[in-house]
Design a protein around this motif. Structure first.
Motif, mmCIF file in Angstrom:
data_model
loop_
_atom_site.group_PDB
_atom_site.id
_atom_site.type_symbol
_atom_site.label_atom_id
_atom_site.label_comp_id
_atom_site.label_asym_id
_atom_site.label_seq_id
_atom_site.Cartn_x
_atom_site.Cartn_y
_atom_site.Cartn_z
ATOM 1 N N LEU A 33 -5.515 -0.474 -6.421
ATOM 2 C CA LEU A 33 -5.285 -1.454 -5.262
ATOM 3 C C LEU A 33 -5.693 -3.281 -4.765
ATOM 4 C CD1 LEU A 33 -2.822 -2.622 -3.356
ATOM 5 C CD2 LEU A 33 -2.997 -1.366 -1.168
ATOM 6 N N HIS A 82 0.798 -1.315 -0.281
ATOM 7 C CA HIS A 82 -0.075 0.205 0.116
ATOM 8 C C HIS A 82 1.043 1.222 -0.148
ATOM 9 C CE1 HIS A 82 -3.972 2.287 1.350
ATOM 10 N NE2 HIS A 82 -3.097 2.629 0.612
ATOM 11 N N ALA A 114 -6.645 2.841 -2.986
ATOM 12 C CA ALA A 114 -7.142 1.918 -2.325
ATOM 13 C C ALA A 114 -7.551 1.397 -3.441
ATOM 14 C CB ALA A 114 -8.137 2.129 -1.435
ATOM 15 N N SER A 144 -0.881 7.678 0.570
ATOM 16 C CA SER A 144 -2.239 6.469 0.861
ATOM 17 C C SER A 144 -3.569 6.309 0.729
ATOM 18 C CB SER A 144 -1.629 6.808 2.224
ATOM 19 O OG SER A 144 -0.547 5.738 2.961
#
Length: 490
Positions: free
Chosen positions: A402, A393, A399, A443
């Motif tokens: 991901l 990550h 996300a 992130s």
């Protein structure tokens, strides 16, 4: 400015690297244990990951490139069923566009419309101001209030960025009202708290984040099962509640603000509420529709036969309807990030291609097989895979991307784990970990939105992110050993 210029200058290099990886993996000698189409799907994954991690091109542009490459590369590959036949570009294009027919994409699109309705009416801002007006003016109370706002908005605003966008300006306004600069300790404390709470509740609520829909679309396809809104809440909400309590204590102990009380905070909130004016009829209609929608989400499969996607789309149709709705098409089309929907659909399609061509299964065997996971207890397996998940990550700003890259690999891994374990539960736990956007501003998009205000440094964010990630990781293991076993998730 120099850093931005330097990043821009590196973009051609990253694009060149992505194409180099695509070509190398495509033409790498194949020993025969991996179908040609699977090898090519892995080449496309490598290409996509480099573009996603480096942001050498925007996400929608990367989506267009992935569609084109998939159509040509997989189209000219021999089929798994009959290697004497090729897939053909028409069939491969169908595979590349397959994500657009997935109901999860419709749910994400509907969620973005719902978030736009909140923005158009300013209801999310009013809710945030109402809650903050009730918690008082002590710094600790406002930290608590920021967490509560993020929790309540997570039920009604299915967009992490929209939730952060509602709360962060209000908190910065309170800091300014006290006469402190936006890069003060108090600003860092409040803004970091609000976005970390957003990430925590991306785990707790199924409809809170787009990446959850990615995971569920793969789970639906591969395991022919669905996870209802209430089931997800039962599995994940206790985790998010504990993490919210942890967040409160981590923040008030790690970042010491210049003051313990914001004297002008109450007045500022009241003046902002006054600016919004009395509650409008459109806001009342949106509150009613949102509460009814929440009721239908929570009782899915119990009191009615309607799935989450269908009821959300019905709600959006009502919100757009003349007289009874809250906005028209002209208002909404400028508020919707259309590129997000395209990227989401292409991410699902890429993951499906990886699974259908056996690329994901091969990669899972090579990556996790070398660790000897099939001989380890399930808790050790979850510990290792979760640690791998958290480290990966660090390179991803999305996300959703991901999830598109990792969930197919985790699904493939369940076929090699020889335990009496619920495969859906194993994949779902890894999806919870994918929502850990605690470590760096890059992130998660909501972190970047907050970082863009200049309220905190990367070091400030890491100061809270490291303990939250470590405690979140340990909590995942504790829940896997206890609660999730007791309720049948594992």
């Amino acid at each position: 400015m120099d850093k931005a210029k330097e990043k821009k200058n590196l973009k051609p290099l990253w694009i060149g690297l992505a194409f180099a990886v695509l070509i190398i993996i495509t033409f790498w000698p194949n020993s025969g244990d991996l179908p040609v189409a699977g090898q090519r799907s892995l080449a496309i994954l490598g290409f996509a990951v480099i573009l996603w991690v480096t942001e050498a091109v925007s996400y929608p542009v990367s989506a267009a490139m992935i569609i084109a490459i998939t159509a040509v590369s997989i189209g000219l590959a021999p089929t798994i069923e009959d290697p004497s036949l090729e897939y053909g570009t028409a069939n491969a294009l169908k595979m590349a566009l397959g994500g657009f027919s997935n109901s999860a994409v419709a749910l994400v699109a509907a969620a973005l419309f719902l978030a736009a309705a909140m923005q158009a009416t300013n209801l999310h801002k009013r809710l945030a101001l109402w809650i903050l007006s009730m918690v008082g003016t002590k710094t600790k109370s406002i930290v608590f209030g920021a967490i509560i706002v993020s929790i309540i908005l997570a039920f009604f605003v299915p967009s992490a960025t929209a939730r952060a966008g509602a709360v962060v300006p209000i908190l910065l306004g309170m800091v300014a009202a006290f006469g402190l600069p936006k890069d003060s300790k108090l600003a860092a404390l409040l803004v970091i708290t609000s976005v970390q709470a957003v990430s925590i509740w991306n785990v707790g609520i199924k409809t809170a984040a787009a990446q959850n829909m990615v995971a569920l679309s793969f789970i639906n396809k591969e395991f022919q099962t669905d996870v209802s809104w209430s089931e997800w809440f039962m599995y994940a909400a206790p985790f998010s509640v504990i993490m919210s309590i942890v967040l409160f204590f981590v923040m008030i102990h790690l970042i010491k603000p210049e003051t313990q009380k914001i004297e002008g905070g109450k007045d500022l909130i009241q003046s902002q509420l006054k600016e919004l004016g009395p509650v409008k009829a459109s806001e009342i209609r949106l509150i009613i529709i949102s509460l009814v929608l929440l009721f239908f989400w929570a009782t899915e499969g119990k009191l009615h036969p309607f799935d989450t996607t269908t009821v959300t789309i019905v709600a959006i149709a009502i919100l757009l309807a003349p007289k009874v709705g809250v906005f028209n098409w002209k208002q909404v089309e400028v508020l919707i990030p259309w590129g997000t929907i395209i990227v989401f659909a292409v991410g699902i399609a890429l993951g499906t291609v990886l699974l259908d061509t056996q690329g994901a299964q091969w990669l899972s065997t090579k990556v996790f097989g070398s660790l000897g996971l099939e001989h380890m207890p399930i808790l050790a397996t979850i510990a290792l895979v979760s640690a791998f998940n958290i480290l990966i990550h660090l390179g991803f700003a999305s996300a959703t991307s991901l999830s598109s890259a990792l969930i197919p690999i985790f699904i493939a891994l369940t076929t090699t784990i020889h335990f009496d374990v619920n495969n859906v539960g194993f994949v779902l736990i890894q999806q919870f970990v994918i929502s850990f956007g605690f470590l760096l501003p890059v992130s998660a998009p909501q972190n970047m939105l907050a970082y863009g205000t200049g309220a905190f440094t990367v070091k400030d964010f890491l100061k809270s992110g490291i303990p939250l990630t470590v405690i979140g990781y340990l909590l995942i293991l504790l829940f896997s050993a206890t609660y999730w076993k007791w309720i049948g998730l594992l």
